[in-house]
Write a protein that holds these residues in place. Structure first.
Motif, PDB file in Angstrom:
ATOM      1  N   VAL A 150     -13.443  11.621  26.399  1.00 33.21           N
ATOM      2  CA  VAL A 150     -14.017  12.966  26.386  1.00 33.21           C
ATOM      3  C   VAL A 150     -14.762  13.189  27.690  1.00 33.21           C
ATOM      4  O   VAL A 150     -15.485  12.313  28.158  1.00 33.21           O
ATOM      5  CB  VAL A 150     -15.038  13.131  25.235  1.00 33.21           C
ATOM      6  CG1 VAL A 150     -15.311  14.594  24.984  1.00 33.21           C
ATOM      7  CG2 VAL A 150     -14.545  12.460  23.988  1.00 33.21           C
ATOM      8  N   GLU A 151     -14.600  14.371  28.239  1.00 30.79           N
ATOM      9  CA  GLU A 151     -15.309  14.685  29.478  1.00 30.79           C
ATOM     10  C   GLU A 151     -16.757  15.058  29.194  1.00 30.79           C
ATOM     11  O   GLU A 151     -17.040  15.852  28.310  1.00 30.79           O
ATOM     12  CB  GLU A 151     -14.626  15.852  30.198  1.00 30.79           C
ATOM     13  CG  GLU A 151     -13.361  15.447  30.889  1.00 30.79           C
ATOM     14  CD  GLU A 151     -12.748  16.599  31.659  1.00 30.79           C
ATOM     15  OE1 GLU A 151     -13.349  17.687  31.707  1.00 30.79           O
ATOM     16  OE2 GLU A 151     -11.655  16.394  32.214  1.00 30.79           O
ATOM     17  N   MET A 152     -17.661  14.500  29.987  1.00 30.31           N
ATOM     18  CA  MET A 152     -19.069  14.862  29.901  1.00 30.31           C
ATOM     19  C   MET A 152     -19.240  16.293  30.433  1.00 30.31           C
ATOM     20  O   MET A 152     -18.588  16.667  31.399  1.00 30.31           O
ATOM     21  CB  MET A 152     -19.864  13.861  30.734  1.00 30.31           C
ATOM     22  CG  MET A 152     -21.343  14.085  30.749  1.00 30.31           C
ATOM     23  SD  MET A 152     -22.055  14.174  29.105  1.00 30.31           S
ATOM     24  CE  MET A 152     -22.620  12.515  28.857  1.00 30.31           C
ATOM     25  N   THR A 153     -20.058  17.069  29.754  1.00 30.84           N
ATOM     26  CA  THR A 153     -20.310  18.444  30.231  1.00 30.84           C
ATOM     27  C   THR A 153     -21.803  18.629  30.482  1.00 30.84           C
ATOM     28  O   THR A 153     -22.618  17.876  29.936  1.00 30.84           O
ATOM     29  CB  THR A 153     -19.898  19.489  29.171  1.00 30.84           C
ATOM     30  OG1 THR A 153     -20.735  19.292  28.023  1.00 30.84           O
ATOM     31  CG2 THR A 153     -18.455  19.366  28.774  1.00 30.84           C
ATOM     32  N   PRO A 154     -22.186  19.616  31.273  1.00 32.57           N
ATOM     33  CA  PRO A 154     -23.612  19.868  31.514  1.00 32.57           C
ATOM     34  C   PRO A 154     -24.365  20.108  30.197  1.00 32.57           C
ATOM     35  O   PRO A 154     -25.507  19.696  30.056  1.00 32.57           O
ATOM     36  CB  PRO A 154     -23.610  21.144  32.370  1.00 32.57           C
ATOM     37  CG  PRO A 154     -22.286  21.142  33.041  1.00 32.57           C
ATOM     38  CD  PRO A 154     -21.328  20.518  32.079  1.00 32.57           C
ATOM     39  N   GLU A 155     -23.709  20.745  29.220  1.00 24.59           N
ATOM     40  CA  GLU A 155     -24.373  21.039  27.950  1.00 24.59           C
ATOM     41  C   GLU A 155     -24.680  19.767  27.171  1.00 24.59           C
ATOM     42  O   GLU A 155     -25.681  19.667  26.478  1.00 24.59           O
ATOM     43  CB  GLU A 155     -23.492  21.949  27.077  1.00 24.59           C
ATOM     44  CG  GLU A 155     -23.251  23.337  27.638  1.00 24.59           C
ATOM     45  CD  GLU A 155     -22.284  23.335  28.812  1.00 24.59           C
ATOM     46  OE1 GLU A 155     -21.348  22.527  28.816  1.00 24.59           O
ATOM     47  OE2 GLU A 155     -22.490  24.138  29.745  1.00 24.59           O
ATOM     48  N   MET A 156     -23.780  18.790  27.264  1.00 22.64           N
ATOM     49  CA  MET A 156     -23.954  17.560  26.486  1.00 22.64           C
ATOM     50  C   MET A 156     -24.861  16.572  27.186  1.00 22.64           C
ATOM     51  O   MET A 156     -25.430  15.687  26.575  1.00 22.64           O
ATOM     52  CB  MET A 156     -22.600  16.861  26.307  1.00 22.64           C
ATOM     53  CG  MET A 156     -21.659  17.488  25.333  1.00 22.64           C
ATOM     54  SD  MET A 156     -20.385  16.284  24.936  1.00 22.64           S
ATOM     55  CE  MET A 156     -19.584  16.070  26.510  1.00 22.64           C
ATOM     56  N   PHE A 157     -24.965  16.701  28.515  1.00 22.79           N
ATOM     57  CA  PHE A 157     -25.641  15.659  29.270  1.00 22.79           C
ATOM     58  C   PHE A 157     -27.152  15.743  29.136  1.00 22.79           C
ATOM     59  O   PHE A 157     -27.739  16.814  29.131  1.00 22.79           O
ATOM     60  CB  PHE A 157     -25.244  15.726  30.747  1.00 22.79           C
ATOM     61  CG  PHE A 157     -25.853  14.625  31.557  1.00 22.79           C
ATOM     62  CD1 PHE A 157     -25.520  13.305  31.290  1.00 22.79           C
ATOM     63  CD2 PHE A 157     -26.768  14.899  32.554  1.00 22.79           C
ATOM     64  CE1 PHE A 157     -26.093  12.277  32.019  1.00 22.79           C
ATOM     65  CE2 PHE A 157     -27.346  13.881  33.292  1.00 22.79           C
ATOM     66  CZ  PHE A 157     -27.008  12.565  33.030  1.00 22.79           C
ATOM     67  N   THR A 158     -27.768  14.605  29.013  1.00 19.38           N
ATOM     68  CA  THR A 158     -29.223  14.505  28.997  1.00 19.38           C
ATOM     69  C   THR A 158     -29.598  13.209  29.689  1.00 19.38           C
ATOM     70  O   THR A 158     -28.800  12.277  29.759  1.00 19.38           O
ATOM     71  CB  THR A 158     -29.782  14.506  27.552  1.00 19.38           C
ATOM     72  OG1 THR A 158     -31.036  13.853  27.564  1.00 19.38           O
ATOM     73  CG2 THR A 158     -28.855  13.781  26.596  1.00 19.38           C
ATOM     74  N   ASP A 159     -30.825  13.167  30.189  1.00 12.97           N
ATOM     75  CA  ASP A 159     -31.309  11.953  30.835  1.00 12.97           C
ATOM     76  C   ASP A 159     -31.579  10.863  29.801  1.00 12.97           C
ATOM     77  O   ASP A 159     -31.732   9.702  30.127  1.00 12.97           O
ATOM     78  CB  ASP A 159     -32.589  12.291  31.606  1.00 12.97           C
ATOM     79  CG  ASP A 159     -33.212  11.067  32.219  1.00 12.97           C
ATOM     80  OD1 ASP A 159     -32.524  10.403  33.016  1.00 12.97           O
ATOM     81  OD2 ASP A 159     -34.376  10.768  31.898  1.00 12.97           O
ATOM     82  N   ASN A 160     -31.613  11.265  28.528  1.00 12.16           N
ATOM     83  CA  ASN A 160     -31.955  10.324  27.460  1.00 12.16           C
ATOM     84  C   ASN A 160     -30.720   9.529  27.007  1.00 12.16           C
ATOM     85  O   ASN A 160     -29.863  10.023  26.299  1.00 12.16           O
ATOM     86  CB  ASN A 160     -32.539  11.134  26.294  1.00 12.16           C
ATOM     87  CG  ASN A 160     -33.098  10.243  25.218  1.00 12.16           C
ATOM     88  OD1 ASN A 160     -32.656   9.107  25.054  1.00 12.16           O
ATOM     89  ND2 ASN A 160     -34.067  10.762  24.486  1.00 12.16           N
ATOM     90  N   MET A 161     -30.701   8.278  27.444  1.00 11.48           N
ATOM     91  CA  MET A 161     -29.573   7.388  27.159  1.00 11.48           C
ATOM     92  C   MET A 161     -29.354   7.227  25.649  1.00 11.48           C
ATOM     93  O   MET A 161     -28.237   7.203  25.171  1.00 11.48           O
ATOM     94  CB  MET A 161     -29.901   6.014  27.749  1.00 11.48           C
ATOM     95  CG  MET A 161     -28.715   5.248  28.144  1.00 11.48           C
ATOM     96  SD  MET A 161     -28.383   5.577  29.885  1.00 11.48           S
ATOM     97  CE  MET A 161     -26.987   4.537  30.113  1.00 11.48           C
TER      98      MET A 161
END
Lengths: 433, 144
Positions: free
Chosen positions: A374-385
């Motif tokens: 699955v491609e990472m998107t700006p909406e899904m991305f967070t700095d919280n691992m």
């Protein structure tokens, strides 16, 4: 010496087989007309009544039944007997949310087990044999079908079901199992494990294996035969029709005899639905002519296949089908489980992921692997691992409950999945089948 | 009271990090602090840069998914017990530290700098200020 479970049927003349098919088809069409409104409506839409079907030569007139029909009619819409006369259900793995649920009367189970018994005897089985059934038991038809067939032949049956490979090997060794029934990939895995344990083929009591429920190549057959020191036979079937034993291999190991006294096979052009002449490559279509509880007329399997009526060295006269050569839809069979890319897409969308995904199927150490990228998107991305990890695990759980199968989820860089001009390349199947 | 950190999603494949630093190098962006967090199949590069706007623009143009978060840049006297004093202040204020890493200042100032990602940035700032521990501002980054 070739052995038969029902020689008078398995080696009947073509005329006799045709006569059975004619009589049983006419009766079956009348049965569904009288008992299944869904079928009656489909026939009426084509302007047909049971009187239009006078022999198997009229089969082409009947409408097709597809998986979509089974879903629409779920759960009881295609059942042709009162439920009080039904004694069992079996079910396929989930297909876009809804499973296919097939119903059986005791008579249906009897005939199904006969078919499996034919397969076991064609593989050389007798009542002297010890038959280990390592297919899954339960809703899956593999275990119950071969278990019943093994009883009918009179084999001493070991119902190990699938999994726990050490115990499988222990029983094969300690109880001198001579016939193994499981998926080909599990057979290969058992073989590799035995090899790692230092067991030579001649130290393994097995002499034959009946392997089905997934596609396997001639190379894989050779590997399994060599590591286990057995002859490996293919078996084919669908839950919708009964289960394993719709067709099976004989000593010739060149194609599977379809049990034509129970099933009429056709090859059609998947695009036009037109029936193709013998020897053509096309989609395999089955009509179950003896099934009471869940009869299917002209069921489209989506398997691409060829039929041949050439005389077989084993003496059986029933038509042979080749190993399915592919699918006319996008269904994948992973570890024996039917998987549609659309199911995976549904899970992704439900979890807020974009529809940019790729499914990579591979076979590692004889076991199929499923990797959903699955491609990472700006909406899904967070700095919280931890948050990303949690969402990834939710997706894995969602896939497991939809598919009934463990899948790996890999997050990949944006735009890294190749966009194609026309139809997206969703599936990369690296398995060499 | 806080500074901006850029977190960049990277695939865990050979060359992924190199490709990103390449984009920054080409655009003459000076990284002041850098750390990498990794999971099995992906990683997050966390960077502090001199020019936030330019960096996010070039990363976006190069197709990187990123996010910006507020972190504390804490000035720590370069002597024994320096870090301990900072953590003492945060502990007393019951502020959880999610992660921290070293900041590379390039002037000799006798102080070390550390980046703190905390659960409650306001509470942390107040606690540090009360103990006379200095935190740096975004505008200061260029000078350090």
């Amino acid at each position: 010496m070739e052995r038969y479970y029902q020689p008078e049927i398995e080696c009947a003349s073509r005329e006799q087989i045709k006569a059975w098919q004619d009589e049983r088809l006419v009766k079956q069409v009348r049965h569904v007309w009288d008992n299944v409104p869904y079928y009656r409506k489909k026939m009426e839409e084509k302007g047909l009544t049971p009187d239009d079907i006078r022999s198997s030569d009229d089969l082409y007139k009947l409408p097709f039944v597809t998986k979509a029909d089974l879903r629409e009619a779920y759960p009881y819409g295609l059942v042709a007997k009162p439920l009080k006369e039904c004694v069992r259900i079996q079910s396929t793995s989930g297909t876009t949310g809804k499973r296919v649920v097939a119903f059986y009367t005791q008579h249906d189970i009897d005939l199904w087990e006969d078919c499996c018994a034919r397969a076991i005897m064609a593989a050389g089985g007798t009542d002297e044999d010890v038959c280990q059934v390592s297919y899954g038991y339960g809703l899956f038809t593999g275990g119950p079908g071969l278990n019943g067939g093994s009883h009918k032949v009179g084999c001493l049956t070991i119902p190990t079901s699938s999994g726990n490979t050490e115990r499988q090997i222990m029983f094969i060794q300690d109880l001198n199992a001579t016939i193994l029934c499981c998926t080909p990939s599990y057979a290969a895995y058992i073989g590799e494990t035995m090899k790692e344990m230092g067991l030579a083929p001649e130290q393994i009591p097995l002499k034959a294996g009946i392997f089905g429920a997934e596609a396997w190549s001639e190379e894989m057959r050779q590997d399994i035969q060599n590591t286990l020191g057995i002859k490996a036979y293919d078996i084919y079937g669908l839950t919708e029709l009964s289960g394993p034993g719709v067709s099976f291999e004989c000593s010739a190991q060149s194609g599977m005899h379809i049990n034509e006294d129970h099933f009429i096979a056709e090859i059609i052009d998947p695009d036009t639905g037109e029936v193709l002449p013998e020897g053509s490559k096309g989609e395999l279509v089955f009509t179950s002519i003896t099934k009471e509880a869940f009869p299917l007329l002209r069921y489209r399997t989506r398997d691409i296949c060829m039929l041949t009526r050439e005389k077989c060295s084993c003496g059986r006269t029933h038509v042979k089908m080749c190993k399915p050569m592919g699918r006319s839809d996008d269904m994948l069979i992973i570890r024996g489980v039917n998987v549609f890319p659309s199911q995976i897409e549904t899970v992704l969308l439900n979890h807020g992921y974009p529809a940019n995904y790729q499914i990579v199927v591979d076979r590692v150490k004889s076991t199929d692997t499923l990797d959903v990228q699955v491609e990472m998107t700006p909406e899904m991305f967070t700095d919280n691992m931890g948050e990303i990890d949690r969402r990834q695990r939710e997706l894995v759980d969602g896939l497991r409950s939809m598919l009934g199968l463990a899948a790996k989820v890999t997050l990949v860089a944006p735009k890294s999945i190749v966009r194609s001009e026309g139809k997206a390349v969703r599936v990369i199947d690296k398995r060499k089948i | 009271m806080s500074i901006k950190q850029i977190s960049v999603f990277l695939e865990n494949v050979p060359g992924a990090l190199y490709a990103m630093t390449g984009v920054l190098a080409q655009n003459k962006i000076d990284m002041r602090a850098f750390t990498l967090a990794e999971a099995s199949d992906f990683g997050i590069a966390r960077i502090i840069v001199d020019d936030l706007y330019k960096t996010t623009t070039v990363l976006k143009d190069a197709g990187y998914v990123h996010s910006i978060s507020d972190v504390l840049g804490v000035v720590i006297p370069d002597s024994p017990g320096g870090l301990n004093r900072v953590l003492q202040a945060l502990t007393d204020a019951q502020v959880n530290v999610e992660y921290m890493y070293v900041f590379l200042g390039h002037k000799t100032t006798g102080s070390a700098y550390m980046i703190f990602k905390v659960a409650d940035i306001a509470a942390a700032s107040a606690a540090l200020a009360a103990r006379g521990i200095r935190t740096i501002e975004q505008e200061e980054l260029e000078k350090l």
